[in-house]
Design a protein around this motif. Structure first.
Motif, mmCIF file in Angstrom:
data_model
loop_
_atom_site.group_PDB
_atom_site.id
_atom_site.type_symbol
_atom_site.label_atom_id
_atom_site.label_comp_id
_atom_site.label_asym_id
_atom_site.label_seq_id
_atom_site.Cartn_x
_atom_site.Cartn_y
_atom_site.Cartn_z
ATOM 1 N N TYR A 20 2.137 13.071 5.278
ATOM 2 C CA TYR A 20 1.398 12.609 3.730
ATOM 3 C C TYR A 20 0.054 12.281 3.955
ATOM 4 O O TYR A 20 -0.609 12.117 5.131
ATOM 5 C CB TYR A 20 2.045 11.114 3.517
ATOM 6 N N THR B 27 -2.206 9.499 2.387
ATOM 7 C CA THR B 27 -1.942 8.191 1.745
ATOM 8 C C THR B 27 -3.230 7.453 1.299
ATOM 9 O O THR B 27 -4.314 7.465 1.769
ATOM 10 C CB THR B 27 -1.474 7.298 2.990
ATOM 11 N N SER C 81 -4.514 3.900 -0.470
ATOM 12 C CA SER C 81 -3.915 2.414 -0.613
ATOM 13 C C SER C 81 -4.837 1.797 -1.342
ATOM 14 O O SER C 81 -6.306 1.813 -0.912
ATOM 15 C CB SER C 81 -3.548 1.893 0.757
ATOM 16 N N GLY D 17 5.150 13.530 -5.047
ATOM 17 C CA GLY D 17 4.634 12.459 -4.018
ATOM 18 C C GLY D 17 5.566 11.263 -4.297
ATOM 19 O O GLY D 17 6.516 11.050 -5.111
ATOM 20 N N ILE E 94 0.710 2.074 -2.802
ATOM 21 C CA ILE E 94 0.456 3.002 -1.806
ATOM 22 C C ILE E 94 0.878 4.308 -2.426
ATOM 23 O O ILE E 94 1.884 4.533 -2.921
ATOM 24 C CB ILE E 94 1.366 2.968 -0.504
ATOM 25 N N GLU F 16 1.301 8.394 -1.761
ATOM 26 C CA GLU F 16 1.729 9.181 -0.595
ATOM 27 C C GLU F 16 1.768 10.732 -1.326
ATOM 28 O O GLU F 16 2.794 10.907 -2.115
ATOM 29 C CB GLU F 16 2.850 8.950 0.125
ATOM 30 N N ASN G 67 1.486 16.419 2.465
ATOM 31 C CA ASN G 67 0.306 17.186 3.142
ATOM 32 C C ASN G 67 0.221 18.487 3.235
ATOM 33 O O ASN G 67 1.214 19.358 3.568
ATOM 34 C CB ASN G 67 0.034 16.556 4.644
#
Length: 705
Positions: A634, A636, A638, A685, A700, A702, A705
């Motif tokens: 992922y 990420t 935040s 995601g 969060i 995610e 990738n």
């Protein structure tokens, strides 16, 4: 002397005359249409010697007696006790009038051997002085040939052992052997009066065969009903009762052809009939819808107690006694259920009364109080209650079928009556459906328009959050443009003065300064242009096309814009902004307008949370942190704050459309819902939230990738 000789001669003649009187003469009239019992003028001797069967043997010293039971001397005193052997002898002669073969029928409780003139003609069981070797046999259903010679006096000898079986323990009697004689023609007759020894028994067996066939037929029928209709458990219970009744009947029929196992056969079939009756009683409770009560438990206890008592007392006497309790229980149950189910109660009550009267007569017959034999009706007595129960179950099934047909007819009649009404209602309903469909379509169009307006309102709300920040960001490059423009204007005037003076070197120097100022004006102009383009990109609808985007730049830009926008509305607001960007991320393939809205919404919510906490605690230091991180799976993003956190009951609803905790007019409730859809549906995601009471919240994002 002559007178003495006359007296002796006279006595001898009397002796010879008396001996001739004790010879049984068998004539055609005595055996042609009758079974004659051989109970007169027998001689007996206890002990065992097979020579005693020979006709030449002198039995004049043996004891004489006459009795129908050849093991009773005078009707009371036993000749041979249990396990003892006794020999019996009798003189017989076939008369010239006899024109048919002679046969025997023997009823005994023990074992015997039948000799005629010293020749063994029938072995009935095994006679032995060793009790363990004795094989009990009662041939009462058999016809035994007696090969007499016409006109010849012959010796009929019987070797008999009194071998009553071990059980029941407390059922001992004197032992028994009865010998009947008749013609073969009469033995083969079906006249139960003349041929009462064989024809009566055969009728008894035929009755059991009829009962067996009827029981098997009912068992197959009701077992089939239970298999096809398993919810009708009463058919299964009744089938189980019939199964035990079949086993009982088979046991009775095999009883008459077996040797040496009389008690165990009696125990087996008497146990089967008791269990069958107990299951029948259970069926009555179910049919009459009565709960299992103390009476049923007592009768069940008596049933199994009776089975145990078979080892102690005569089963043929215990069975009828228990039957009285059984039928009395059915009568009580029928009377108790009379008002609830009159048909079943009447059938069960009448059949039970008939059976109860029959078994009372049977007990009287066993006790010698009734002379007329009624035991041939025992098979029908056992079948009466099951047949009545089968009749009622058939009646109940037919009644249910009739009720179903009546209900079906009523339904069909109602269907015909309602058919015209339904056809009329159909047209009305179709018209109503059309009208309602138009209304729903209009409502749907209005709803879509409202939804679009709400979404646009949410976009404009986020744009409004950016307006002050954008104005602040544009102000800086505009100040630079203005300042450098004024300086450049002054330098142009100086350059003109130097031209007039002819100082070209100074002119060149001034032109270089003007050029540098123009480059700075161009730089800050492009910066303002980029800010305006970003604002326009955020405000217009997303094309949905993903493109490589620097996540770190996007997050940092929206963090600053949101912060300055809030500062522009509330000069007292301050917060520490912390960024922790992973530089190895590079560019990520996303829809920048959509992801920008998500980041902006999360940052705006974080500022709102820390500002609310600041209003309650002036010493509180707001902190908002934006970080990015790259892992194997992922990317990420935040957004964290150190506010009060989100309550658990609110946390479950925050992603629902139109749910908001902000005061009326400050939020639409669509921000997090739209953000969730953009991340999960638009970018495959995840959007998660972690919160701790009084410590803060972290959202969060995610992205794959």
């Amino acid at each position: 002397m002559k007178h003495i000789l006359y007296i002796i001669g006279f006595l001898l003649s009397l002796t010879v005359f008396s001996q001739e009187d004790k010879v049984l003469v068998i004539t055609d009239s005595t055996v042609a249409d009758n079974w004659m019992i051989l109970g007169m003028d027998w001689r007996f001797q206890k002990g065992d010697n097979k020579l005693w069967a020979n006709p030449e043997f002198d039995d004049s010293t043996w004891n004489e007696f006459s009795n129908n039971n050849l093991n009773l001397l005078d009707g009371k005193n036993v000749i041979a006790d249990r396990g003892e052997i006794v020999w019996l002898r009798k003189r017989i002669i076939a008369d010239q009038s006899l024109n048919d073969a002679v046969v025997l029928n023997i009823f005994q409780e023990g074992a015997s051997e039948i000799y005629l003139d010293g020749k063994l003609i029938h072995q009935l069981g095994n006679v032995s002085s060793n009790k363990d070797e004795v094989i009990y046999h009662n041939p009462f259903s058999q016809v035994l040939h007696l090969p007499l010679e016409i006109g010849k006096e012959q010796i009929l000898a019987v070797r008999f052992v009194n071998a009553q079986y071990k059980y029941p323990i407390y059922y001992h009697h004197n032992g028994l052997i009865r010998i009947y004689i008749s013609s073969l023609r009469n033995a083969n007759s079906t006249d139960v009066v003349k041929n009462k020894r064989v024809a009566y028994f055969q009728q008894y067996i035929n009755n059991y065969n009829i009962s067996l066939g009827l029981a098997i037929l009912m068992f197959i029928i009701f077992l089939s009903f239970f298999i096809f209709f398993p919810k009708e458990r009463i058919n299964g219970y009744f089938s189980a009762s019939l199964l035990f009744l079949i086993l009982f009947t088979l046991g009775v029929l095999s009883f008459h052809d077996s040797t040496g196992t009389y008690f165990w056969l009696t125990f087996y079939f008497d146990t089967c009939v008791l269990i069958s009756s107990l299951i029948l009683l259970f069926c009555f409770y179910k049919i009459l819808e009565q709960p299992i009560d103390l009476v049923f438990k007592i009768i069940s206890f008596l049933c199994f107690s009776t089975i145990c008592c078979y080892f102690l007392f005569n089963p043929d006497a215990l069975g009828p006694i228990w039957s009285i309790f059984f039928y009395a229980g059915i009568i009580r149950l029928s009377l108790k259920s009379w008002n609830k189910n009159k048909v079943a109660s009447f059938l069960f009550l009448s059949s039970s009364c008939i059976n109860l009267a029959f078994w009372i007569l049977m007990i009287c017959w066993y006790m010698g109080l009734v002379d007329q034999r009624i035991d041939k009706f025992i098979p029908f007595a056992f079948m009466l209650i099951p047949v009545v129960l089968a009749i009622y179950l058939g009646y109940a099934f037919g009644k249910r079928s009739q009720d179903l047909r009546l209900n079906l007819n009523r339904v069909q009649e109602l269907s015909k009556e309602k058919e015209s009404i339904l056809s009329q209602q159909k047209d009305i309903l179709e018209q109503l459906v059309k009208e309602r469909t138009l209304e729903l379509n209009q409502s749907l169009d209005d709803l879509k328009a409202t939804q679009s307006q709400l979404i646009q309102s949410e976009k404009m709300a986020s744009l409004g959050e950016l307006t002050a920040g954008i104005a602040h960001e544009i102000q800086n490059p505009l100040n630079f443009v203005n300042n450098f423009s004024e300086v450049s204007n002054e330098l142009v005037d100086e350059m003109n003065e130097e031209l007039d003076k002819g100082d070209l070197e100074e002119v060149k120097a001034i032109s270089l300064d003007i050029k540098q100022n123009l480059e700075k004006i161009n730089h800050h102009g492009k910066r303002a242009d980029n800010i305006v383009k970003g604002m326009l990109q955020h405000s217009r609808s997303s094309s949905g096309t993903k493109e490589p985007t620097d996540i770190n730049v996007l997050a940092d830009e929206y963090l600053r814009l949101a912060y300055h926008g809030l500062r522009a509305k509330d000069k007292s607001f301050n917060a520490e902004l912390i960024t922790n960007f992973d530089e190895s991320i590079g560019k990520v393939n996303i829809v920048p307008q959509d992801m920008g809205r998500v980041i902006l919404n999360l940052i705006t919510n974080a500022f709102y949370a820390v500002n609310e906490k600041k209003q309650k605690d002036v010493s509180f230091k707001p902190i908002v942190t934006v970080s990015t991180k790259k892992s194997d799976e992922y990317i990420t993003i935040s957004v964290s704050d150190n506010g009060d956190g989100i309550p658990e009951k609110v946390k479950e609803k925050i992603f629902q459309p139109f749910f908001t905790t902000k005061p009326t007019g400050q939020g639409t409730g669509l921000g997090l819902s739209m953000s969730y859809d953009i991340v999960t549906k638009g970018h495959d995601g995840k959007l998660k939230v972690e919160t701790t009471k009084n410590k803060g919240t972290t959202f969060i994002i995610e992205l794959p990738n």
